[in-house]
Write a protein that holds these residues in place. Structure first.
Motif, mmCIF file in Angstrom:
data_model
loop_
_atom_site.group_PDB
_atom_site.id
_atom_site.type_symbol
_atom_site.label_atom_id
_atom_site.label_comp_id
_atom_site.label_asym_id
_atom_site.label_seq_id
_atom_site.Cartn_x
_atom_site.Cartn_y
_atom_site.Cartn_z
ATOM 1 N N SER A 45 0.581 -0.605 -0.759
ATOM 2 C CA SER A 45 0.156 0.399 -0.377
ATOM 3 C C SER A 45 0.811 0.916 0.100
ATOM 4 O O SER A 45 0.498 2.167 -0.835
ATOM 5 C CB SER A 45 -0.644 -0.441 0.702
ATOM 6 N N TRP A 48 1.689 1.998 -3.532
ATOM 7 C CA TRP A 48 0.251 2.740 -4.455
ATOM 8 C C TRP A 48 1.072 4.213 -3.916
ATOM 9 O O TRP A 48 0.511 4.893 -5.461
ATOM 10 C CB TRP A 48 -0.530 2.166 -4.281
ATOM 11 N N ILE A 52 1.013 7.110 -6.092
ATOM 12 C CA ILE A 52 -0.245 8.432 -6.516
ATOM 13 C C ILE A 52 0.828 9.795 -6.485
ATOM 14 O O ILE A 52 0.284 11.231 -7.144
ATOM 15 C CB ILE A 52 -1.326 8.145 -5.977
ATOM 16 N N ARG A 53 2.389 9.789 -6.078
ATOM 17 C CA ARG A 53 2.498 10.917 -5.671
ATOM 18 C C ARG A 53 3.388 10.835 -6.916
ATOM 19 O O ARG A 53 3.370 11.843 -7.667
ATOM 20 C CB ARG A 53 3.242 10.742 -4.801
ATOM 21 N N TRP A 57 2.772 14.663 -9.727
ATOM 22 C CA TRP A 57 3.654 15.295 -10.108
ATOM 23 C C TRP A 57 3.844 15.179 -12.118
ATOM 24 O O TRP A 57 5.438 15.432 -12.595
ATOM 25 C CB TRP A 57 5.583 14.894 -9.782
ATOM 26 N N GLY A 74 -8.838 -3.410 -5.524
ATOM 27 C CA GLY A 74 -8.920 -2.223 -5.163
ATOM 28 C C GLY A 74 -7.729 -1.577 -6.305
ATOM 29 O O GLY A 74 -8.624 -0.610 -7.213
ATOM 30 N N TRP B 48 -1.619 6.571 1.569
ATOM 31 C CA TRP B 48 -2.717 6.865 0.356
ATOM 32 C C TRP B 48 -2.733 5.332 -0.475
ATOM 33 O O TRP B 48 -3.899 5.636 -1.173
ATOM 34 C CB TRP B 48 -1.714 8.152 -0.257
ATOM 35 N N GLY B 49 -1.871 4.712 -0.648
ATOM 36 C CA GLY B 49 -2.269 3.397 -1.103
ATOM 37 C C GLY B 49 -4.154 2.917 -0.325
ATOM 38 O O GLY B 49 -4.569 2.534 -0.917
ATOM 39 N N ILE B 52 -6.689 4.774 -1.785
ATOM 40 C CA ILE B 52 -6.499 3.798 -3.883
ATOM 41 C C ILE B 52 -7.723 2.685 -3.892
ATOM 42 O O ILE B 52 -8.483 2.396 -4.394
ATOM 43 C CB ILE B 52 -5.779 4.026 -5.132
ATOM 44 N N ARG B 53 -7.014 1.715 -3.228
ATOM 45 C CA ARG B 53 -7.578 0.826 -2.803
ATOM 46 C C ARG B 53 -9.232 0.812 -2.836
ATOM 47 O O ARG B 53 -10.107 0.337 -3.034
ATOM 48 C CB ARG B 53 -7.336 -0.015 -1.344
ATOM 49 N N ALA B 54 -9.761 1.814 -1.825
ATOM 50 C CA ALA B 54 -11.227 1.773 -1.363
ATOM 51 C C ALA B 54 -12.590 2.773 -2.635
ATOM 52 O O ALA B 54 -12.774 1.963 -2.633
ATOM 53 C CB ALA B 54 -10.834 2.786 0.183
ATOM 54 N N LEU B 55 -10.574 3.545 -3.084
ATOM 55 C CA LEU B 55 -12.048 4.375 -4.055
ATOM 56 C C LEU B 55 -11.597 2.896 -5.314
ATOM 57 O O LEU B 55 -13.187 3.285 -5.927
ATOM 58 C CB LEU B 55 -11.396 5.220 -4.530
ATOM 59 N N GLY B 56 -10.923 2.035 -4.879
ATOM 60 C CA GLY B 56 -11.268 1.559 -6.682
ATOM 61 C C GLY B 56 -12.229 -0.276 -6.808
ATOM 62 O O GLY B 56 -12.817 -0.055 -7.257
ATOM 63 N N GLN B 59 -15.787 3.260 -2.465
ATOM 64 C CA GLN B 59 -16.361 3.836 -1.507
ATOM 65 C C GLN B 59 -15.439 5.037 -0.912
ATOM 66 O O GLN B 59 -14.845 5.876 -2.503
ATOM 67 C CB GLN B 59 -15.500 2.833 -0.122
ATOM 68 N N THR B 73 2.231 18.290 -2.475
ATOM 69 C CA THR B 73 2.966 17.454 -2.671
ATOM 70 C C THR B 73 1.954 16.759 -3.270
ATOM 71 O O THR B 73 0.684 17.026 -4.153
ATOM 72 C CB THR B 73 2.355 16.659 -1.491
ATOM 73 N N GLY B 74 2.756 16.157 -4.124
ATOM 74 C CA GLY B 74 2.457 14.971 -5.584
ATOM 75 C C GLY B 74 0.614 14.613 -5.125
ATOM 76 O O GLY B 74 -0.056 14.415 -5.956
ATOM 77 N N GLU B 75 0.506 13.872 -3.857
ATOM 78 C CA GLU B 75 -0.445 13.396 -3.251
ATOM 79 C C GLU B 75 -1.872 13.938 -3.425
ATOM 80 O O GLU B 75 -2.924 14.072 -3.974
ATOM 81 C CB GLU B 75 -0.762 12.891 -2.228
ATOM 82 N N ARG B 77 -1.887 17.107 -5.610
ATOM 83 C CA ARG B 77 -2.169 17.290 -6.827
ATOM 84 C C ARG B 77 -2.431 16.449 -7.382
ATOM 85 O O ARG B 77 -3.854 16.099 -8.447
ATOM 86 C CB ARG B 77 -0.187 17.517 -7.038
ATOM 87 N N PHE B 78 -2.144 15.143 -7.143
ATOM 88 C CA PHE B 78 -3.147 14.019 -7.741
ATOM 89 C C PHE B 78 -4.487 13.922 -7.412
ATOM 90 O O PHE B 78 -5.355 13.680 -8.510
ATOM 91 C CB PHE B 78 -2.880 12.239 -7.260
ATOM 92 N N PHE B 79 -4.949 14.099 -6.050
ATOM 93 C CA PHE B 79 -5.969 13.782 -5.633
ATOM 94 C C PHE B 79 -7.299 14.810 -6.093
ATOM 95 O O PHE B 79 -8.109 14.697 -6.286
ATOM 96 C CB PHE B 79 -6.341 13.272 -4.525
ATOM 97 N N HIS B 82 -7.324 13.952 -9.787
ATOM 98 C CA HIS B 82 -8.610 12.772 -10.171
ATOM 99 C C HIS B 82 -9.612 13.297 -9.472
ATOM 100 O O HIS B 82 -11.199 12.439 -10.300
ATOM 101 C CB HIS B 82 -7.749 11.719 -9.270
#
Lengths: 199, 199
Positions: A45, A48, A52-53, A57, A74, B48-49, B52-56, B59, B73-75, B77-79, B82
């Motif tokens: 995890s 993962w 996503i980090r 970027w 998931g 964060w891992g 994304i499992r939960a989102l998969g 949830q 942070t990258g996380e 930016r990603f979320f 997304h």
């Protein structure tokens, strides 16, 4: 001196030490090798999470899964839907389910061949070799072959290797090794693996 | 007996033990409380891992960040890109940067108030309280208040608490505790924090 002033002075000192430490660091000019090992939850995890980090970027990411072949997890569902990650699941499921050592070896070696292409090709910033340490523990792959593959990686490419029992030679080579230590796990308390949490 | 047969028998036995263990487990009928602590890397990234499992699995997820306030942070930016995650960054940056204890306490308590709403409201399967253990270590929040907030959560809602030095009373209450142990870290070797890897 007031509590407030004392706090401020303490934090200033921490800030100065932190800045000095950061100032001494340098960019290695190459992708790092990270190992997530140990018996505790969080090895895959946190890979993962780094994925996503990296995606945040705008980096390019590939994943090769060595063990959880048939499972629809998931994370796979998420990345299939989200896109942006090259995903290879070349394992054949958990090894106690296949019960065929020759097939397991062939699958692990095919997966590792693919991983070498991804690491050396220069197209990826991050390649995750998920549960590769399990393939090493069962001697489906040799430590030497994996070390050679890491050394032949593109300068651009960082690699994360996950799974318990990471071999010492790989830890010696890696830039970062985190051991996930299981302090307490719901499975031990008789709680079933949870969607979203465990897979 | 051939190696192949021996392997097959061994794997069959492992499979049987594994199935028996799984058969004994039960669904707890409530969201679990997970703690990621320790000095090693991987506490937030494995949260964060799990996100994304939960989102998969479709949830609903919320995140409250207690410390990394100003950092992009990258996380994040990603979320942000997304979507699908309710994201609150109510910290004011690292505590040694603000140097104002009263402001830090107010920010941490406001963040925790928001967290309590998210945990109790019944709309989320997973709420991540990122770096809350740091706010506890600095006594910006009390352990009792955090325990009360966890106990008042909706049955549906699992919670992940991250940060080093998790208090013992929280670990006693949690279903899972993983300690990320730092075996080797690039920062110690003078390597700068990397985009994608560290933030």
């Amino acid at each position: 001196m007031s509590d407030t002033q004392e706090h401020k002075d303490k934090m200033k000192a921490v800030q100065a030490r932190q800045r000095a430490k950061v100032a001494e660091t340098r960019d290695p000019g190459r992708g790092l090798v990270l190992i997530h090992t140990g018996k505790g939850k969080g090895k895959s995890s946190s890979a993962w999470g780094v994925v996503i980090r990296a995606l945040g970027w705008g980096q390019k990411v590939a994943v090769v899964q060595f063990i959880k072949g048939k499972w629809k997890t998931g994370e796979r569902r998420f990345f299939e839907e989200h896109g942006g990650v090259t995903w290879h699941t070349m394992g054949e499921g958990f090894t106690w389910d296949t019960q065929d050592r020759d097939r397991d070896i062939a699958a692990a070696q095919a997966a590792f061949g693919k991983a070498c292409d991804l690491m050396a090709g220069g197209d990826y910033d991050l390649v995750v070799l998920d549960e590769i340490n399990i393939a090493l523990r069962y001697e489906y792959l040799s430590v030497e072959a994996v070390l050679d593959g890491l050394k032949a990686r593109s300068e651009r490419t960082g690699v994360i290797l996950t799974g318990r029992d990471a071999p010492e030679a790989l830890c010696d080579y890696a830039d970062l090794v985190t051991e996930m230590t299981e302090v307490k796990h719901p499975f031990q308390a008789g709680i079933k693996a949870q969607r979203g949490v465990d897979f």
